[in-house]
Enzyme design. Structure first.
Site, PDB file in Angstrom:
ATOM      1  NE  ARG A 230      -4.424   0.076   1.538  1.00  0.00           N
ATOM      2  CZ  ARG A 230      -5.254  -0.876   1.903  1.00  0.00           C
ATOM      3  NH1 ARG A 230      -4.995  -2.124   1.710  1.00  0.00           N
ATOM      4  NH2 ARG A 230      -6.369  -0.563   2.517  1.00  0.00           N
TER       5      ARG A 230
ATOM      6  NE  ARG B  62     -11.721   1.981   3.725  1.00  0.00           N
ATOM      7  CZ  ARG B  62     -12.823   1.259   3.524  1.00  0.00           C
ATOM      8  NH1 ARG B  62     -13.966   1.600   4.095  1.00  0.00           N
ATOM      9  NH2 ARG B  62     -12.776   0.176   2.788  1.00  0.00           N
TER      10      ARG B  62
HETATM   11  P1  AP5 Z   1      -8.609  -3.281   3.444  1.00  0.00           P
HETATM   12  O1  AP5 Z   1      -9.354  -4.314   4.170  1.00  0.00           O
HETATM   13  O2  AP5 Z   1      -7.528  -3.683   2.522  1.00  0.00           O
HETATM   14  O3  AP5 Z   1      -9.667  -2.375   2.748  1.00  0.00           O
HETATM   15  P2  AP5 Z   1      -9.682  -1.490   1.424  1.00  0.00           P
HETATM   16  O4  AP5 Z   1      -8.474  -1.422   0.592  1.00  0.00           O
HETATM   17  O5  AP5 Z   1     -10.219  -0.202   1.922  1.00  0.00           O
HETATM   18  O6  AP5 Z   1     -10.582  -2.219   0.476  1.00  0.00           O
HETATM   19  P3  AP5 Z   1     -11.864  -3.042   0.741  1.00  0.00           P
HETATM   20  O7  AP5 Z   1     -11.531  -4.340   1.379  1.00  0.00           O
HETATM   21  O8  AP5 Z   1     -12.855  -2.161   1.431  1.00  0.00           O
HETATM   22  O9  AP5 Z   1     -12.349  -3.221  -0.755  1.00  0.00           O
HETATM   23  P4  AP5 Z   1     -11.976  -4.344  -1.823  1.00  0.00           P
HETATM   24  O10 AP5 Z   1     -11.162  -3.757  -2.915  1.00  0.00           O
HETATM   25  O11 AP5 Z   1     -11.481  -5.598  -1.172  1.00  0.00           O
HETATM   26  O12 AP5 Z   1     -13.404  -4.571  -2.427  1.00  0.00           O
HETATM   27  P5  AP5 Z   1     -14.490  -5.726  -2.106  1.00  0.00           P
HETATM   28  O13 AP5 Z   1     -14.198  -6.937  -2.909  1.00  0.00           O
HETATM   29  O14 AP5 Z   1     -14.677  -5.883  -0.646  1.00  0.00           O
HETATM   30  O15 AP5 Z   1      -7.961  -2.251   4.498  1.00  0.00           O
HETATM   31  C1  AP5 Z   1      -8.689  -1.763   5.595  1.00  0.00           C
HETATM   32  C2  AP5 Z   1      -7.770  -0.933   6.497  1.00  0.00           C
HETATM   33  O16 AP5 Z   1      -6.725  -1.773   7.018  1.00  0.00           O
HETATM   34  C3  AP5 Z   1      -7.017   0.205   5.789  1.00  0.00           C
HETATM   35  O17 AP5 Z   1      -7.783   1.383   5.737  1.00  0.00           O
HETATM   36  C4  AP5 Z   1      -5.781   0.334   6.700  1.00  0.00           C
HETATM   37  O18 AP5 Z   1      -6.077   1.030   7.869  1.00  0.00           O
HETATM   38  C5  AP5 Z   1      -5.480  -1.089   7.062  1.00  0.00           C
HETATM   39  N1  AP5 Z   1      -4.560  -1.745   6.109  1.00  0.00           N
HETATM   40  C6  AP5 Z   1      -4.821  -2.844   5.326  1.00  0.00           C
HETATM   41  N2  AP5 Z   1      -3.756  -3.171   4.599  1.00  0.00           N
HETATM   42  C7  AP5 Z   1      -2.793  -2.267   4.895  1.00  0.00           C
HETATM   43  C8  AP5 Z   1      -1.459  -2.065   4.433  1.00  0.00           C
HETATM   44  N3  AP5 Z   1      -0.925  -2.863   3.508  1.00  0.00           N
HETATM   45  N4  AP5 Z   1      -0.757  -1.029   4.948  1.00  0.00           N
HETATM   46  C9  AP5 Z   1      -1.276  -0.226   5.886  1.00  0.00           C
HETATM   47  N5  AP5 Z   1      -2.543  -0.351   6.361  1.00  0.00           N
HETATM   48  C10 AP5 Z   1      -3.292  -1.357   5.881  1.00  0.00           C
HETATM   49  O19 AP5 Z   1     -15.755  -5.024  -2.745  1.00  0.00           O
HETATM   50  C11 AP5 Z   1     -16.359  -3.895  -2.138  1.00  0.00           C
HETATM   51  C12 AP5 Z   1     -17.877  -3.991  -2.259  1.00  0.00           C
HETATM   52  O20 AP5 Z   1     -18.239  -3.914  -3.624  1.00  0.00           O
HETATM   53  C13 AP5 Z   1     -18.446  -5.336  -1.745  1.00  0.00           C
HETATM   54  O21 AP5 Z   1     -19.657  -5.097  -1.093  1.00  0.00           O
HETATM   55  C14 AP5 Z   1     -18.632  -6.153  -3.024  1.00  0.00           C
HETATM   56  O22 AP5 Z   1     -19.668  -7.089  -2.892  1.00  0.00           O
HETATM   57  C15 AP5 Z   1     -18.941  -5.087  -4.045  1.00  0.00           C
HETATM   58  N6  AP5 Z   1     -18.467  -5.426  -5.385  1.00  0.00           N
HETATM   59  C16 AP5 Z   1     -17.318  -6.062  -5.719  1.00  0.00           C
HETATM   60  N7  AP5 Z   1     -17.195  -6.196  -7.050  1.00  0.00           N
HETATM   61  C17 AP5 Z   1     -18.310  -5.598  -7.586  1.00  0.00           C
HETATM   62  C18 AP5 Z   1     -18.780  -5.386  -8.918  1.00  0.00           C
HETATM   63  N8  AP5 Z   1     -18.090  -5.816  -9.976  1.00  0.00           N
HETATM   64  N9  AP5 Z   1     -19.938  -4.733  -9.085  1.00  0.00           N
HETATM   65  C19 AP5 Z   1     -20.657  -4.286  -8.014  1.00  0.00           C
HETATM   66  N10 AP5 Z   1     -20.271  -4.460  -6.722  1.00  0.00           N
HETATM   67  C20 AP5 Z   1     -19.116  -5.106  -6.516  1.00  0.00           C
END
Ligand code: AP5
Ligand code: MG
Length: 191
Positions: free
Chosen positions: A89, A145
């Protein structure tokens, strides 16, 4: 070994697509977000510290996450490969990952970057927030975020572009159509 980074902003579908990819290619899934949420749920010292950042939509310090990745890689020595979801990240994390993988003689093969508009990201995360129970799925924290992503994470795309590893994939459409586009790139690399 085959190592893949699934890259993209919050809500771009990294977790959703990882589930399908690990099943098809038998890779080990490493999601730093999932690992951190488990630490928070178990109220470990690491989790208590990480929660302060996560609840505000800020990145957890590099040394904490890099240490987690290092132990996870050591814990699965027989893996056929890894899919990194939500890591690296920052450019410092990307550098550290290259160093860790150098020891294994198995570099990152490809970085797939999911491209999704900001309006779509917000609407997906707000909808997920209604059911997920995730403390960072509310409008204020979602905005933070995405801001943190632009400031600290988007330079990671340039890092991999410079190494000719980055492939951009349109991340809007059905989950299946995006999965097919990801598989086509993976298969081309595996050939
Ligand atoms: P993390 O858990 O990694 O969250 P994020 O990057 O904010 O991303 P998300 O998990 O929310 O989204 P995603 O891309 O996985 O999408 P998803 O498939 O869920 O990080 C959380 C926190 O942890 C950070 O803020 C930080 O504090 C910390 N952290 C983590 N890693 C770190 C690092 N390396 N360094 C430092 N801090 C770190 O999909 C999202 C939604 O959309 C779902 O509801 C899904 O059903 C829907 N969806 C998916 N695909 C589609 C589609 N094609 N069409 C419609 N809806 C869809
Ligand atoms: Mg995720």
């Amino acid at each position: 070994m085959f190592n893949l980074v699934l890259f993209g902003p919050p809500g771009s579908g990294k977790g959703t697509q990882s589930t399908n990819i690990i099943e098809k290619y038998q890779l080990v899934h490493i999601s730093t977000g999932d690992i951190l949420r488990a630490e928070v749920a178990n109220e470990t010292p690491l989790g208590v510290e990480a929660k302060k950042y996560m609840d505000q939509g800020m990145l957890v310090p590099d040394e904490v996450v890099i240490g987690m990745i290092s132990s996870k890689l050591d814990a699965t020595p027989d893996a056929k490969g890894f899919i990194f979801d939500g890591f690296p990240r920052t450019v410092a994390q990307a550098d550290a990952l290259d160093n860790l993988l150098e020891f294994k003689n198995s570099p990152i093969n490809i970085v797939l970057s999911l491209m999704v508009s900001e309006d779509e990201l917000k609407s997906r995360l707000i909808s997920r927030g209604e059911v997920s129970g995730r403390s960072d799925d509310n409008e204020d924290v979602i905005v933070k975020r995405i801001k943190e992503y632009h400031a600290k994470t988007s330079p990671v795309a340039d890092y991999y572009k410079g190494k000719e590893k980055l492939v951009e994939i349109p991340g809007e459409g059905t989950v299946d159509s995006i999965f097919n586009a990801l598989c086509a790139e993976i298969d081309a690399k595996l050939d």
